[in-house]
Design an enzyme around this catalytic site. Structure first.
Site, PDB file in Angstrom:
ATOM      1  CG  ASP A  31      -1.807   1.197   1.351  1.00 55.04           C
ATOM      2  OD1 ASP A  31      -1.685   2.136   0.535  1.00 55.04           O
ATOM      3  OD2 ASP A  31      -2.647   1.211   2.273  1.00 55.04           O
ATOM      4  CD  GLU A  81      26.233   4.572   8.463  1.00 52.89           C
ATOM      5  OE1 GLU A  81      25.959   3.361   8.440  1.00 52.89           O
ATOM      6  OE2 GLU A  81      25.672   5.387   9.206  1.00 52.89           O
ATOM      7  CB  CYS A 113      23.498   8.221  11.482  1.00 58.30           C
ATOM      8  SG  CYS A 113      22.852   6.959  10.376  1.00 58.30           S
ATOM      9  CG  HIS A 235      19.628  10.622  12.648  1.00 57.07           C
ATOM     10  ND1 HIS A 235      20.167  10.745  11.383  1.00 57.07           N
ATOM     11  CD2 HIS A 235      19.497   9.285  12.874  1.00 57.07           C
ATOM     12  CE1 HIS A 235      20.357   9.546  10.870  1.00 57.07           C
ATOM     13  NE2 HIS A 235      19.958   8.636  11.758  1.00 57.07           N
ATOM     14  CG  ASN A 277      19.000   6.968   5.996  1.00 57.87           C
ATOM     15  OD1 ASN A 277      19.595   7.852   6.582  1.00 57.87           O
ATOM     16  ND2 ASN A 277      18.862   5.752   6.494  1.00 57.87           N
TER      17      ASN A 277
END
Length: 389
Positions: A31, A81, A113, A235, A277
């Protein structure tokens, strides 16, 4: 007399391709609202093989560094990273690509992060001791979880570049912060893997627990309360996570402040929702989004929650400066995001698989359509070939 130190300029870069989350949901048999509302993402940056953390960092830094400023940079602190070498720092590649002085420290920082926040705080401490110095802090990453995985919807990528100086234009950092570290296996990427391993639900719970911990400790250290803040910046590996964090502390505010804090959060998540992200750069894209879309008064205090899985969290704060809008190029950023090309799910999958191979082969990448100032042309003799156009 105490000299204020903080973020003087901020730039952001992401490549000119994106994937529509509603289309991805449909192709994956989900969905669309699961992605659009449940995760809180609308678009996801797609990173072509001609861009990596070094080139994206260079493209972000070029927005804020004039030739004169380049000559004044004393140090480059590169949080990532998505490192491209187990020995040589990405900051060294970047310093050379930007043409910085050989008398420049260049270091790479890694803690999921959290790396860019470590860089920001180390930079601020350095400038407090050396008020004439300028430090370039980078948060750049490519978030990869794999095709058809649970984490696919929280991929993305890009770079944020910040210039840390005395008497900054954007944000003067407060001297007090609160940080917390535990050995937690919520997200990790062993050296033999190109995609991360993650326990999504567990990671969200750790994120929320860490936020409560560092927020409480910060209040204890400073005697400040939620009433002292005009906005909280989170974040945002996906925007719903920050929304959950804010909801934990909203009951501490009066009703009218609750509404203004929620409005500020909506402004801070706008650009993240349409990029995805950024790992180390996510918190600082949230700041930039707040500066671009929020209704802010100079002299007010902003709160920041930084989190890096594995895990490390920090809460810190800063005072918004009178000329903060002069510290970033809003028109460039608006154009950058508006002029991206939408790719189909099939095209996105092809691009995902076309990333530079993890071996020693010579590779010539298809650079003919590359529009960015800095790009990766390929690999020769086991060395990445960076170019400027």
């Amino acid at each position: 007399m105490t000299v204020s130190v903080g973020i003087d300029k901020i730039g952001f870069y992401t490549p000119d391709l994106y994937l529509d989350m509603a289309e991805l949901a449909t192709v994956r048999g989900e969905d669309p609202n699961k992605y659009l509302i449940g995760i809180g993402q609308s678009k996801q940056a797609v990173i072509p093989p001609t861009q990596d953390i070094v080139t994206m960092a260079a493209n972000a830094a070029s927005q804020i560094l004039t030739p004169a400023l380049k000559a004044e940079v004393a140090m480059v602190l590169f949080g990532t990273e998505s490192g491209i070498d187990n020995s040589k720092a990405s900051a060294v590649y970047l310093a050379h690509l930007l043409g910085l002085s050989p008398q420049t420290r260049a270091i790479e920082l890694k803690q999921a992060c959290y790396g860019a926040t470590a860089g920001l705080q180390l930079a601020a401490d350095y400038v407090r001791v050396h008020p004439q110095a300028k430090v370039l802090v980078i948060g750049a990453d490519v978030a990869r979880y794999g095709l058809r995985t649970a984490g696919e919807v929280t991929q993305g990528g890009g770079a944020v570049a910040m210039l840390v100086t005395a008497n900054p234009q954007i944000l003067a950092l407060d001297g007090v912060s609160s940080y917390h570290t535990e050995d937690v296996m919520d997200f990790w990427r062993p050296t033999y893997r190109t995609e991360a391993l993650v326990d999504g639900k567990y990671s969200t719970n750790v994120y929320l627990d860490f936020f409560k911990t560092v927020w409480a400790d910060y209040q204890q250290q400073t005697d400040r309360t939620i009433a002292d803040f005009s906005a909280f910046v989170f974040h945002l590996p996906f925007t719903k996570m920050g929304r959950k964090g804010l909801r934990q502390i909203l009951p501490e505010a009066q009703p009218d402040q609750q509404e203004s804090l929620k409005a500020a959060f909506e402004a801070s998540q706008e650009d993240n929702r349409n990029v995805g992200n950024l790992y180390t750069g996510s918190l600082y894209l949230s700041l930039l989004s707040l500066l671009r879309h929020g209704q802010l008064a100079s002299g007010t205090r902003l709160g920041f929650f930084s989190y890096g899985s594995g895990a490390e969290g920090e809460f810190f704060s800063g005072i918004l400066q009178p000329n903060y809008q002069q510290g970033f190029d809003d028109a460039t950023l608006t154009t950058l995001l508006a002029q991206r090309k939408r790719v189909s799910v099939a095209e996105y999958e092809d691009i995902y698989r076309a990333q530079l191979s993890n071996d020693s082969r010579d590779v010539q990448l298809p650079v003919g359509e590359e529009t960015a100032q800095y790009y990766l042309a390929g690999r020769r003799n086991q060395q990445r070939q960076y170019r400027e156009q």
